[in-house]
Structures are given as C-alpha cells and as structure tokens.
Design a protein around this motif. Structure first.
Motif, PDB file in Angstrom:
ATOM      1  N   UNK A 181     -36.419 -29.619 -11.475  1.00  0.00           N
ATOM      2  CA  UNK A 181     -36.494 -30.556 -10.361  1.00  0.00           C
ATOM      3  C   UNK A 181     -37.643 -30.166  -9.449  1.00  0.00           C
ATOM      4  N   UNK A 182     -38.239 -31.153  -8.816  1.00  0.00           N
ATOM      5  CA  UNK A 182     -39.206 -30.953  -7.748  1.00  0.00           C
ATOM      6  C   UNK A 182     -38.631 -31.691  -6.554  1.00  0.00           C
ATOM      7  N   UNK A 183     -38.069 -30.936  -5.623  1.00  0.00           N
ATOM      8  CA  UNK A 183     -37.301 -31.569  -4.559  1.00  0.00           C
ATOM      9  C   UNK A 183     -36.061 -32.179  -5.179  1.00  0.00           C
ATOM     10  N   UNK A 184     -35.822 -33.447  -4.945  1.00  0.00           N
ATOM     11  CA  UNK A 184     -34.677 -34.128  -5.548  1.00  0.00           C
ATOM     12  C   UNK A 184     -35.067 -34.914  -6.786  1.00  0.00           C
ATOM     13  N   UNK A 185     -36.353 -34.861  -7.138  1.00  0.00           N
ATOM     14  CA  UNK A 185     -36.832 -35.605  -8.303  1.00  0.00           C
ATOM     15  C   UNK A 185     -36.722 -34.750  -9.564  1.00  0.00           C
TER      16      UNK A 185
END
Length: 101
Positions: free
Chosen positions: A83-87
């Motif tokens: 994940x990158x942040x919530x993505x």
C-alpha cells in the motif's frame, strides 16, 4: 528467489551514523536496491547466490542494532500486498530472465 535485508541500526553517535551509512552503501554496492527505509532487496537466480549474499551481509554487519535476512521464492514475492497510503499498489512481478542481463 528474492533476498530482503531489514535492519534497525543505532544512529545516535557520529560513529554509529557512519557505520549505518557504510552498511547501507555496502548493500547497494553488492546489488541491493532500497524497497523502504532500512529494507533492501535483491533478486537472486539460485539458493547458492542467496547464501553468498547472506554471507557478505553478515561479514559487513556493524556493531549494535538488529539485522534480518529473509528469503522469498518468486511466488511468495508476487503475493506481497503493498500500500501507498490507503491506495493498494499493483502486484509485484518477478523479473524475466531477459531483464537480468
């Protein structure tokens, strides 16, 4: 196969910061790339290469701190969820043999 090196090294004193920096640079010199801060990875073509790299990492360990060396098969690597942040990031893909040369 994949080899990951994860570490948490002391960086309070100037000598500790230099040792941590030398360790990171040593990983880069033997072909690792940074996956995250204090997590470096490299693709290996055989278990023998994994053992050789693990021995080189062991030989370059600084005083203090904690270092872990993990091994993953290509299938296990492809199943990592990132994940990158919530993505959610796209699935990892093992390199093709062609990409290695």
């Amino acid at each position: 196969m994949w080899i990951f090196v994860m570490f948490d090294l002391p960086v309070v004193e100037k000598s500790e910061r230099k040792a941590a920096s030398d360790f990171r640079n040593g990983l880069l010199d033997i072909g690792f790339e940074m996956a995250q801060f204090s997590v470096y990875m490299r693709f290996c073509s055989s278990t023998g290469q994994v053992e050789t790299l693990a021995n080189r990492v062991e030989a370059s360990l600084p005083e203090g701190g904690k270092v872990s060396v993990l091994q993953f098969t290509d299938k296990q690597y492809e199943r990592i969820i990132s994940f990158n942040g919530k993505s959610k990031l796209s699935k990892n893909k093992s390199p093709d043999q062609y990409d290695l040369f």
